[in-house]
Design a protein around this motif. Structure first.
Motif, PDB file in Angstrom:
ATOM      1  N   ARG A 112     -34.032 -22.155  20.814  1.00  0.00           N
ATOM      2  CA  ARG A 112     -33.858 -23.703  20.544  1.00  0.00           C
ATOM      3  C   ARG A 112     -34.104 -24.472  21.690  1.00  0.00           C
ATOM      4  O   ARG A 112     -34.993 -25.349  21.858  1.00  0.00           O
ATOM      5  CB  ARG A 112     -32.616 -24.219  20.197  1.00  0.00           C
ATOM      6  CG  ARG A 112     -32.416 -25.645  19.725  1.00  0.00           C
ATOM      7  CD  ARG A 112     -30.858 -25.630  19.284  1.00  0.00           C
ATOM      8  NE  ARG A 112     -30.124 -25.525  20.345  1.00  0.00           N
ATOM      9  CZ  ARG A 112     -28.427 -25.639  20.292  1.00  0.00           C
ATOM     10  NH1 ARG A 112     -28.158 -26.295  19.108  1.00  0.00           N
ATOM     11  NH2 ARG A 112     -27.833 -25.443  21.153  1.00  0.00           N
TER      12      ARG A 112
ATOM     13  N   GLU B  41     -31.980 -32.095  13.178  1.00  0.00           N
ATOM     14  CA  GLU B  41     -31.941 -31.553  11.895  1.00  0.00           C
ATOM     15  C   GLU B  41     -33.286 -31.203  11.033  1.00  0.00           C
ATOM     16  O   GLU B  41     -33.101 -30.536  10.392  1.00  0.00           O
ATOM     17  CB  GLU B  41     -31.577 -32.798  10.982  1.00  0.00           C
ATOM     18  CG  GLU B  41     -32.225 -34.007  11.277  1.00  0.00           C
ATOM     19  CD  GLU B  41     -31.793 -35.004  12.180  1.00  0.00           C
ATOM     20  OE1 GLU B  41     -32.370 -36.188  12.275  1.00  0.00           O
ATOM     21  OE2 GLU B  41     -31.138 -34.479  13.218  1.00  0.00           O
TER      22      GLU B  41
ATOM     23  N   LEU C  29     -24.846 -21.576  11.597  1.00  0.00           N
ATOM     24  CA  LEU C  29     -23.575 -22.373  11.241  1.00  0.00           C
ATOM     25  C   LEU C  29     -23.039 -23.143  12.411  1.00  0.00           C
ATOM     26  O   LEU C  29     -22.760 -23.928  12.818  1.00  0.00           O
ATOM     27  CB  LEU C  29     -22.549 -21.342  10.568  1.00  0.00           C
ATOM     28  CG  LEU C  29     -21.214 -22.110  10.259  1.00  0.00           C
ATOM     29  CD1 LEU C  29     -21.525 -23.300   9.109  1.00  0.00           C
ATOM     30  CD2 LEU C  29     -20.144 -20.939   9.832  1.00  0.00           C
TER      31      LEU C  29
ATOM     32  N   LEU D 178     -24.547 -23.255  15.569  1.00  0.00           N
ATOM     33  CA  LEU D 178     -25.398 -24.260  16.172  1.00  0.00           C
ATOM     34  C   LEU D 178     -25.813 -25.312  15.222  1.00  0.00           C
ATOM     35  O   LEU D 178     -26.484 -26.407  15.833  1.00  0.00           O
ATOM     36  CB  LEU D 178     -26.636 -23.700  16.585  1.00  0.00           C
ATOM     37  CG  LEU D 178     -26.716 -22.156  17.452  1.00  0.00           C
ATOM     38  CD1 LEU D 178     -28.021 -21.589  17.897  1.00  0.00           C
ATOM     39  CD2 LEU D 178     -25.871 -22.757  18.828  1.00  0.00           C
ATOM     40  N   GLY D 179     -25.356 -25.552  14.070  1.00  0.00           N
ATOM     41  CA  GLY D 179     -25.519 -26.647  13.258  1.00  0.00           C
ATOM     42  C   GLY D 179     -27.167 -26.811  13.046  1.00  0.00           C
ATOM     43  O   GLY D 179     -27.685 -27.657  12.836  1.00  0.00           O
ATOM     44  N   LEU D 180     -27.707 -25.791  12.479  1.00  0.00           N
ATOM     45  CA  LEU D 180     -29.023 -25.725  12.149  1.00  0.00           C
ATOM     46  C   LEU D 180     -29.390 -25.342  10.875  1.00  0.00           C
ATOM     47  O   LEU D 180     -28.681 -24.522  10.089  1.00  0.00           O
ATOM     48  CB  LEU D 180     -29.866 -24.765  13.261  1.00  0.00           C
ATOM     49  CG  LEU D 180     -29.564 -24.868  14.704  1.00  0.00           C
ATOM     50  CD1 LEU D 180     -30.079 -23.645  15.275  1.00  0.00           C
ATOM     51  CD2 LEU D 180     -30.646 -26.196  15.093  1.00  0.00           C
ATOM     52  N   LYS D 181     -30.448 -25.727  10.160  1.00  0.00           N
ATOM     53  CA  LYS D 181     -30.999 -25.301   9.006  1.00  0.00           C
ATOM     54  C   LYS D 181     -31.299 -23.823   8.977  1.00  0.00           C
ATOM     55  O   LYS D 181     -32.230 -23.535   9.843  1.00  0.00           O
ATOM     56  CB  LYS D 181     -31.864 -26.373   8.462  1.00  0.00           C
ATOM     57  CG  LYS D 181     -32.806 -25.866   7.050  1.00  0.00           C
ATOM     58  CD  LYS D 181     -33.735 -26.918   6.996  1.00  0.00           C
ATOM     59  CE  LYS D 181     -34.550 -26.258   5.585  1.00  0.00           C
ATOM     60  NZ  LYS D 181     -33.751 -26.282   4.299  1.00  0.00           N
TER      61      LYS D 181
END
Length: 499
Positions: free
Chosen positions: A159, A172, A191, A193-196
């Motif tokens: 990332r 996002e 989850l 890392l708050g990633l799709k």
């Protein structure tokens, strides 16, 4: 406790550890306690005054041992194996005797330097390309706690690299790729890392392996929709089926998407690379030529105590750029001059255990040939088990056996009319019967709606007689259920041949 008391207690501890391992075969595989047993047995708070250590040591035998599942038991075939060796026990004892946080070279030079050495030793053992060696000073290897942490570290690095190269992309819009057979570690990384996360479909006709065409279609769809896939977590040896993603095909597709980081999770099956005869079939050439990071867990199938997850990267700068936080109090002469590795910048935390010592002990004590013999012995035993399943009129193999793992289910020829729902119900009952036993440990899975049972061989004490006993008890449990189903279907009395 003074030195002489420690010496006496240490002698007793070693004796009891030896007795434990000598008696493993006579113990139940799984703990027979109920949830909450230990809270009921122990006081509600710590003692105000110190207690006699003999009492403490005895209470370990009385309260803790009964609550352990014995992962090194010769009849433990669940999950994946967890290694334990006497060399490793001694290494852990030595390491704990010189407790230190090991976050950089100066914290304890031997900790950093031995890790750099043994990570190159293990890279050589597995046949990894020299680009992954620490001595290359470009790539390198580091010991993590687990494959889950290795994936998380790789995802953070990927990332970070992508955002540096595409600074205007919103978080996002980033997408992490897994497959429908990838371990839950991929979803958990997303989850955290708050990633799709997009799980790419794999099919039974492809042995549940990710194919290049599937990846190509997904990339085209997501890029055209304005998303930015930045990492793919491929797998060599999936948990449910032992599947091996077609990394050669994946690499051909990824060549046109240079921003896509390729990470390979080979937590269990990667140890098969110790044996050169398995390297091509399990995609080592593609790993060496194309992937950005690779992980395998020596604490699973590699004779190293937990925790010992090995992560190699092709370009260490991507890790360091993503994870380097150096306040003044952590600066050092060698770190500033880059004359020594600061492993704190290759992981999520700061402090780290002296894990390389157990690698060093085991690699030296067993040698390359010792590791190879252990791996081939497990594979040989699984081949024997799988052959008996193939020959059976009661069981069937669900997926092609993979190294030391066979996935199978009850599919009796005496009940050819049973469809998938009925067979699933039969196999759920079969697994429930096995799970209720104390003399075997085994796990279940679901493959595209087919409920099945996993048999994984990895305990160093497992022998052919243990495989025969497992087959016999599986037959007994299965026959009880099959006869019941035959009775329900008006087929009572039909004879079923098992082997």
């Amino acid at each position: 406790m003074d030195v002489e008391q420690f010496r006496k207690a240490g002698y007793q501890a070693i004796d009891r550890i030896c007795d434990y391992h000598n008696s493993l075969r006579d113990k139940p595989v799984s703990s027979q306690v109920e949830p909450g047993y230990l809270r009921k047995a122990l006081p509600a708070s710590a003692p105000m005054e110190g207690e006699d250590f003999q009492l403490i040591a005895d209470d370990y035998q009385k309260y803790i041992i009964p609550g352990l599942t014995h992962w090194q038991h010769p009849s433990f075939f669940a999950y994946f194996p967890t290694s334990s060796t006497f060399e490793g026990i001694l290494a852990e004892l030595y390491a704990s005797s010189t407790s230190n946080p090991g976050f950089n070279w100066s914290a304890s030079p031997a900790c950093t330097e031995l890790e750099a050495v043994v990570m190159d030793w293990t890279a050589q053992l597995l046949g990894l390309d020299k680009a992954f060696y620490n001595v290359s000073e470009v790539g390198g290897g580091v010991i993590q706690t687990s494959a889950s942490e290795s994936v998380l570290v790789a995802s953070v690095a990927a990332r970070s690299r992508y955002i540096r190269e595409h600074p205007h992309v919103a978080a996002e819009k980033l997408v992490l790729y897994t497959t429908t057979q990838t371990h839950s570690l991929g979803k958990k990384a997303g989850l955290i890392l708050g990633l799709k996360v997009r799980a790419l479909e794999v099919a039974a006709q492809d042995d549940f392996a990710l194919r290049g065409d599937t990846l190509k279609v997904a990339l085209e769809e997501d890029v055209n929709a304005g998303f930015h896939p930045f990492i793919l977590i491929g797998t060599v040896g999936t948990t449910s089926s032992g599947a091996v993603d077609r990394l050669d095909e994946i690499a051909d597709v990824a060549e046109h998407y240079p921003f896509l980081w390729l990470h390979v999770d080979a937590a269990w099956a990667g140890l098969a690379f110790v044996c050169p005869e398995y390297r091509e079939a399990y995609q080592l050439p593609a790993i060496n030529n194309y992937v950005d990071s690779f992980c395998t867990n020596f604490h699973k199938w590699g004779l190293i105590h937990f925790d010992g997850s090995c992560l190699w990267v092709r370009h260490r700068t991507h890790l360091i750029n993503a994870l380097d936080v150096t306040p003044e109090f952590l600066r050092s002469k060698h770190g500033d001059a880059s004359t020594a590795i600061d492993y704190r910048n290759w992981q999520l935390g700061l402090g780290r255990r002296f894990r390389s010592l157990k690698f060093w002990f085991a690699l030296r004590a067993r040698g390359v040939n010792g590791f190879r013999k252990y791996i081939t012995d497990c594979i040989r035993l699984n081949a024997r088990f799988a052959q008996r399943i193939y020959e059976s009129d009661l069981f069937s193999v669900v997926t092609k056996p993979s190294l030391a793992m066979t996935v199978f289910r009850i599919a009796p020829k005496s009940l050819p009319h049973l469809g998938t729902p009925e067979l699933n119900a039969l196999n759920r009952a079969f697994y429930a019967h096995l799970a209720a036993r104390s003399d075997i440990a085994i796990t279940q899975t679901d493959l595209s709606g087919v409920f099945c049972v996993r048999m994984v061989i990895g305990a160093e004490k497992t022998e052919e007689d243990d495989i025969e006993r497992a087959l016999a008890l599986m037959k007994d449990e299965a026959m009880v259920l099959v006869r019941s189903w035959e009775g329900i279907g008006g087929r009572r009395g039909r004879k079923t041949c098992v082997y």
